[in-house]
Design an enzyme around this catalytic site. Sequence first.
Site, PDB file in Angstrom:
ATOM      1  N   SER A  78      59.784-143.302 -30.757  1.00 49.89           N
ATOM      2  CA  SER A  78      60.852-143.780 -29.873  1.00 49.89           C
ATOM      3  C   SER A  78      60.296-144.754 -28.842  1.00 49.89           C
ATOM      4  O   SER A  78      59.106-144.718 -28.512  1.00 49.89           O
ATOM      5  CB  SER A  78      61.499-142.599 -29.146  1.00 49.89           C
ATOM      6  OG  SER A  78      61.963-141.661 -30.075  1.00 49.89           O
TER       7      SER A  78
HETATM    8  C1  LIG Z   1      62.810-140.307 -33.260  1.00 48.45           C
HETATM    9  S1  LIG Z   1      61.781-139.300 -34.220  1.00 48.45           S
HETATM   10  C2  LIG Z   1      60.815-138.411 -33.055  1.00 48.45           C
HETATM   11  C3  LIG Z   1      60.013-139.270 -32.139  1.00 48.45           C
HETATM   12  C4  LIG Z   1      58.948-138.562 -31.385  1.00 48.45           C
HETATM   13  N1  LIG Z   1      59.447-137.527 -30.502  1.00 48.45           N
HETATM   14  C5  LIG Z   1      58.046-139.499 -30.603  1.00 48.45           C
HETATM   15  O1  LIG Z   1      57.062-139.037 -30.049  1.00 48.45           O
HETATM   16  O2  LIG Z   1      58.305-140.700 -30.545  1.00 48.45           O
HETATM   17  C6  LIG Z   1      62.887-138.049 -34.797  1.00 48.45           C
HETATM   18  C7  LIG Z   1      62.247-136.993 -35.662  1.00 48.45           C
HETATM   19  O3  LIG Z   1      63.148-135.910 -35.793  1.00 48.45           O
HETATM   20  C8  LIG Z   1      62.861-135.276 -37.003  1.00 48.45           C
HETATM   21  N2  LIG Z   1      63.942-134.377 -37.374  1.00 48.45           N
HETATM   22  C9  LIG Z   1      65.173-134.700 -37.841  1.00 48.45           C
HETATM   23  N3  LIG Z   1      65.880-133.599 -38.073  1.00 48.45           N
HETATM   24  C10 LIG Z   1      65.101-132.544 -37.738  1.00 48.45           C
HETATM   25  C11 LIG Z   1      65.281-131.141 -37.757  1.00 48.45           C
HETATM   26  N4  LIG Z   1      66.403-130.585 -38.175  1.00 48.45           N
HETATM   27  N5  LIG Z   1      64.265-130.361 -37.346  1.00 48.45           N
HETATM   28  C12 LIG Z   1      63.091-130.897 -36.912  1.00 48.45           C
HETATM   29  N6  LIG Z   1      62.864-132.231 -36.892  1.00 48.45           N
HETATM   30  C13 LIG Z   1      63.861-133.041 -37.278  1.00 48.45           C
HETATM   31  C14 LIG Z   1      62.656-136.437 -37.974  1.00 48.45           C
HETATM   32  O4  LIG Z   1      61.895-136.040 -39.111  1.00 48.45           O
HETATM   33  C15 LIG Z   1      61.931-137.448 -37.079  1.00 48.45           C
HETATM   34  O5  LIG Z   1      60.559-137.424 -37.289  1.00 48.45           O
END
Ligand SMILES: C[S@@+](CC[C@H](N)C(=O)[O-])C[C@H]1O[C@@H](n2cnc3c(N)ncnc32)[C@H](O)[C@@H]1O
Length: 407
Positions: A78
Site C-alpha cells: 500500500s
Molecule cells: C493491500 S495488501 C496488504 C498490504 C500490506 N499491509 C502492506 O504492508 O503494504 C492486501 C492483502 O490482503 C490479503 N487478503 C485478502 N483477503 C484476505 C483474507 N481474507 N485474509 C487474510 N488476508 C487477506 C491479500 O492476499 C493481500 O496480500
Amino acid sequence: MTTVRDKNIDEEAASLRAAMVRELRDLEAITADSVAGAVAAVPRHLFAVGEPLKAAYAANQALVIKRDEDGTALSSLSATHIQAVMLEQAGIEPGMRVLEVGSGGYNAALIAELVGKEGASISVDIDAEIVERARKCLDAAGYEQVQVVRADAVAGVPELAPFDRIIVTAGAWDIPSAWLDQLSERGRIVVPLRMRGLTRSIAFDRAGGGSEEELVSDSYRLCGFVPMQGAGAYTERLIHVTDGLALRVDDQKQDFDTDALAAAVRSARLEVWSGAAFDLPDELELFLATNTPEMVMLHGSKDLVDQGLLALSVTRGVPALVSGGSFAYRTKRANEETGGFESGVLAHGPDAEQVAARYAELLRRWASDHQRRGAARISYRPMPAGTAEPSQGVVAKRLGAVAFSWS
Ligand SMILES: C[S@@+](CC[C@H](N)C(=O)[O-])C[C@H]1O[C@@H](n2cnc3c(N)ncnc32)[C@H](O)[C@@H]1O
C-alpha cells in the site's frame, strides 16, 4: 558484507525516506512523532524488491505485488500515505499487541517500530506466496520478531489473541465476529469498510469505553484497497439497465424496474439547481450514499455522456436516487459570484420532479448543516446474521448494521 554500491543505495534510500516523511507531514498524513519515527526508520525499499528507489519512496504510490489472471490486483504494497493515515487512526502505543490483516511486510515493520520490544506485531494473509514474500522481506530488513501467519482473516488469529489493535489492509464489506471476539476491551479496529460502493478507513472503538458490543467511531478517511478474499469476500450487484448504464448495489434484496429506467434515460431530462455550494465531494458523496437505501451508485458510459443523455459525473459513478422508473443524480456548475461551484440535480422518468426535489433538499441540507470534513459519526452494531435491515442512515451488513449520524 556491505559493498560500496550498497552503501550508496542505503544513503540514497535514507535521503528519499527523510523527504517522504517531510512530505507526509506537509500533507498532514503524519502528525504524530511516533509515526514519523517509524516511517523514518523502516527501509521501505527492502519491501519493494525490484522497484526503483524513487517508486519505493513515492508517498502516494502503491506497488502491485500480485494480480489474478484477469489483471486485477490481489495484493499490493500500500502507499505509505494511507498506511501513515491508518497508523495515526490506530493510535498504537508501545507494548501493544497488534494484528494486521493483509501482509506486505512493510506495514507490519512500521507497527513493530511503534509497539517496540514489549509489544507484538502479527500479520495474517490468506495467500501463502504473499506470506512467504513478507517473511523474506521482514528478515532482510531485520524485523525477525514480526510474526506472519497464513490464514483467512475472517476467523482472526485466535491462537495469538487478544489484540489491542486490529488494522485491516484489504477492503472489507463487513466486520467478522472473530475480530470483535479477539479485540481487547479497550481495543480499536481500523478497517477500510465498503458501504454502498464507497470505502472509508474507519477507526472503531467499543462504545461505553469498552463495556458495550456496539462500535463507535469519530474518525474516517478516504481510501481504496484490494478486495478481501476468502469467506469474507463480497461482490456488489451490478445491475444492467441498458447499454452503457448500470447500477451498483449493495443490497441483495432490492428490486429495480430496469425496463422503465432504460426508457427514462432516453426521456427528457429535468435540471434543478440547489442554490447550495458544491464542495468536499467525498464527504458529500458519503452523506448522499448512506442517507437512504434508495440511493445506489449510477455508472454511465462516456458514449451516453457524448450523446447528451447523461452528465460526466456518471463515468466515475455517482449516488443516484432511484424510485420506480425514475432517477436523479447530482451535478455541478460554476458559480461566477463565489468562484466555486453550485450543486444541482439531473432527473429522468415520470417522477423526475419528485426525485429531483428530494435530492436537491439533501444537497441543501448537507451544504447548510454538515459541509466540513469528519462531520459523520459512524457506528456498527453486531446483529444475528442476516437480520440487519437498511433504513434511513443505516447500511445493512450480513453481521450487523452501520449507522450514520451527521453533526
Ligand atoms: C493491500 S495488501 C496488504 C498490504 C500490506 N499491509 C502492506 O504492508 O503494504 C492486501 C492483502 O490482503 C490479503 N487478503 C485478502 N483477503 C484476505 C483474507 N481474507 N485474509 C487474510 N488476508 C487477506 C491479500 O492476499 C493481500 O496480500
